[in-house]
Motif scaffolding. Structure first.
Motif, PDB file in Angstrom:
ATOM      1  N   LEU A  75      54.863  64.629  34.295  1.00  0.00           N
ATOM      2  CA  LEU A  75      55.446  65.841  33.803  1.00  0.00           C
ATOM      3  C   LEU A  75      55.878  66.583  35.100  1.00  0.00           C
ATOM      4  O   LEU A  75      57.200  67.245  34.969  1.00  0.00           O
ATOM      5  CB  LEU A  75      54.501  66.684  32.843  1.00  0.00           C
ATOM      6  CG  LEU A  75      55.194  67.731  32.135  1.00  0.00           C
ATOM      7  CD1 LEU A  75      56.380  66.982  31.123  1.00  0.00           C
ATOM      8  CD2 LEU A  75      54.140  68.372  31.591  1.00  0.00           C
ATOM      9  N   VAL A  91      54.597  66.792  24.550  1.00  0.00           N
ATOM     10  CA  VAL A  91      53.351  66.570  25.089  1.00  0.00           C
ATOM     11  C   VAL A  91      52.171  66.621  24.084  1.00  0.00           C
ATOM     12  O   VAL A  91      52.030  67.357  23.180  1.00  0.00           O
ATOM     13  CB  VAL A  91      52.802  67.886  26.014  1.00  0.00           C
ATOM     14  CG1 VAL A  91      51.488  67.644  26.841  1.00  0.00           C
ATOM     15  CG2 VAL A  91      54.022  67.915  27.127  1.00  0.00           C
ATOM     16  N   TYR A 111      59.014  72.547  25.825  1.00  0.00           N
ATOM     17  CA  TYR A 111      58.363  71.373  25.241  1.00  0.00           C
ATOM     18  C   TYR A 111      57.541  71.716  24.069  1.00  0.00           C
ATOM     19  O   TYR A 111      57.022  72.719  23.897  1.00  0.00           O
ATOM     20  CB  TYR A 111      57.362  70.845  26.550  1.00  0.00           C
ATOM     21  CG  TYR A 111      58.022  70.517  27.590  1.00  0.00           C
ATOM     22  CD1 TYR A 111      59.533  69.987  27.754  1.00  0.00           C
ATOM     23  CD2 TYR A 111      57.361  70.550  28.960  1.00  0.00           C
ATOM     24  CE1 TYR A 111      60.013  69.492  28.887  1.00  0.00           C
ATOM     25  CE2 TYR A 111      57.872  69.927  30.100  1.00  0.00           C
ATOM     26  CZ  TYR A 111      59.297  69.641  30.009  1.00  0.00           C
ATOM     27  OH  TYR A 111      60.002  69.288  31.256  1.00  0.00           O
TER      28      TYR A 111
END
Length: 134
Positions: A75, A91, A111
């Motif tokens: 990441l 994630v 995200y």
């Protein structure tokens, strides 16, 4: 289940997870929905594959137990690389403590966060939201 994407413009999703069962489940579900899956098996291979294949979405287990790169390191590389830093990321992890600690930062980057174990509908919702925000 969510409506499959138009297969004439098949979207690709990289699935990076060190749990073979979870990996297989996600790959099966995504392929049934018409997505092209990219499934590396090691952290270093995963990042290099992301650079080569430019997936439309990355599903990343943040806490992998591998000798190569961990999900967090992958990441960080994505964040630092202008070629792929725009790629949406989901994630996922079973580490609740980590999610509570880092979810605000992850959401700031746009995200999606998916807690393991997850329901297939939750995965579908995260994917739909990730594609809507790009």
């Amino acid at each position: 289940m969510a409506t499959p994407p138009d297969t004439t413009t098949m979207m690709s999703i990289a699935v990076i997870d060190d749990d073979p069962g979870c990996l297989q489940l996600m790959e099966d579900v995504l392929q049934m929905q018409g997505y092209h899956t990219i499934v590396p098996t090691k952290g270093e291979d995963a990042y290099n594959l992301i650079l080569r294949k430019h997936p439309d979405l990355i599903i990343l287990d943040i806490r992998m137990n591998q000798d190569a790169l961990s999900g967090w390191h992958i990441l960080e590389r994505i964040w630092a690389d202008h070629i792929v830093d725009h790629t949406p990321v989901i994630v996922c992890t079973a580490d609740i403590f980590f999610l509570r600690k880092m979810s605000a930062r992850l959401l700031l980057y746009g995200y999606q966060v998916l807690e393991k174990p997850f329901d297939i509908r939750e995965l579908e919702a995260c994917i739909a939201k990730a594609f809507r925000t790009t």
